[in-house]
Design an enzyme around this catalytic site. Structure first.
Site, PDB file in Angstrom:
ATOM      1  CE  LYS A  40      42.326  43.124  44.546  1.00  0.00           C
ATOM      2  NZ  LYS A  40      43.326  44.202  44.730  1.00  0.00           N
ATOM      3  CE1 TYR A  46      42.538  39.854  45.760  1.00  0.00           C
ATOM      4  CE2 TYR A  46      41.733  38.698  43.816  1.00  0.00           C
ATOM      5  CZ  TYR A  46      42.690  39.475  44.440  1.00  0.00           C
ATOM      6  OH  TYR A  46      43.805  39.881  43.738  1.00  0.00           O
TER       7      TYR A  46
END
Length: 254
Positions: free
Chosen positions: A154, A150
Site C-alpha cells: 500500500k 499489505y
C-alpha cells in the site's frame, strides 16, 4: 473533473466500495464499466446499472487489456480508470515467510495499477486529458502491524500515484490516491473485528465513501482522505518520526 458522460472503469466493482462507486458515478451520468474477480458480483452490478462488465483477474496484464478493450468497444475512449481492487487477508503477525501472499499483494496493489497506466496513458496523453484514480489505504500513511505485505504494497501504491502525478500532471493527466480508513465492507469484517468495536461504530459506509470520492474528483484532489486518521498519521511522522515508530511498536502483536 465532472463525471457526466465520462467513460469510467472501476476495478473491484462487484461489491463493497467499488460497487457503491459504480452506482454513484452512474447517478452522476458516467458510463461505468464493471470488473471484478467475482463473476456473480460483476453480473449483478452491471445488470443493475444496465452496463457492461467483465469478470477477470486484474493481476494479469492481459486481463487489464481485455477490460479496456470492452470499455472502448462499448463506449469509446476511457476517461477515468479507477484502480480500486484490493485484498487485505487475515492478520498474520510478523509473517514474512508466505511468498504467495507477498506476490499476490504486490501484483494486486502495485502491478495492477502499473498495467492500467500502461493501457490507458498513451491515449490520455494524446488527448491531453484523463484521470487515474487509485485506492491505497490509510495504511499507506501509517502501517498495519499485523499485515506486512499489505502495509508495504500500500505504501508502494501511494508512491506510484505520487510518481504519476509528478510526471504527467503538466500534460493534462489528473491523478488521485484514495487512502481510506476503516469502512463497513466485507474486508473489515473478514479481519474478525467484532460488531461492537469502536472502529465499526465510526467506520463509513461504502455509500458515504462514494459521495466523498465524487466531490474529490470534482476538484481533482490528489490525496483523498475520508477521516482525520490519515492527516494525523502524516502530522505525527512529520513532527516526531521516532515517536511515531515507537507508538506503532506498541501496537504490534508480533
Amino acid at each position: 473533473m465532472k463525471l457526466r458522460d465520462k467513460v469510467v472503469v472501476i476495478t473491484g466493482s462487484g461489491g463493497g466500495i467499488g460497487a457503491a462507486c459504480a452506482r454513484r458515478f452512474a447517478d452522476e451520468g458516467a458510463k461505468v464499466v464493471v470488473t471484478d474477480v467475482d463473476s456473480d458480483g460483476v453480473t449483478r452490478v452491471a445488470s443493475e446499472l444496465a452496463t457492461v462488465g467483465l469478470a477477470v483477474d486484474i493481476t494479469e496484464e492481459g486481463s487489464v487489456h481485455a477490460v479496456a478493450e470492452l470499455a472502448r468497444r462499448t463506449y469509446g475512449q476511457i476517461d477515468i480508470w479507477f484502480s480500486n481492487a484490493g485484498y487485505a487477508g487475515p492478520p498474520r503477525a510478523g509473517d514474512l515467510s508466505d511468498d504467495q501472499l507477498w506476490q499476490l499483494n504486490w501484483q494486486l496493489h502495485v502491478m495492477s495499477h502499473v498495467y492500467a497506466a500502461r493501457e490507458v496513458l498513451p491515449a490520455m496523453l494524446d488527448r491531453g486529458d484523463g484521470y487515474l484514480l487509485q485506492t491505497a489505504s490509510v495504511v499507506a500513511l501509517a502501517l498495519h502491524p499485523d499485515k506486512p505485505a499489505y502495509s508495504v504494497t500500500k505504501h508502494a501504491a501511494l508512491s506510484f500515484s505520487e510518481w504519476l502525478a509528478a510526471t504527467y500532471r503538466r500534460r493534462g493527466i489528473k491523478v488521485s490516491c484514495f487512502c481510506p480508513g476503516p469502512m463497513l465492507t466485507p474486508m473489515l469484517m473478514a479481519d474478525g473485528v467484532p460488531p461492537d468495536h469502536p472502529i465499526v461504530k465510526t467506520a463509513a459506509t461504502p455509500e458515504q465513501v462514494a459521495d466523498r470520492l465524487v466531490d474529490a474528483i470534482d476538484v481533482e484532489r490528489f490525496l483523498i482522505l475520508d477521516s482525520p486518521l490519515g492527516q494525523d498519521c502524516l502530522t505525527a511522522k512529520a513532527t516526531d518520526y521516532e515517536q511515531w515508530v515507537q507508538d506503532m511498536a506498541q501496537q504490534t502483536t508480533a
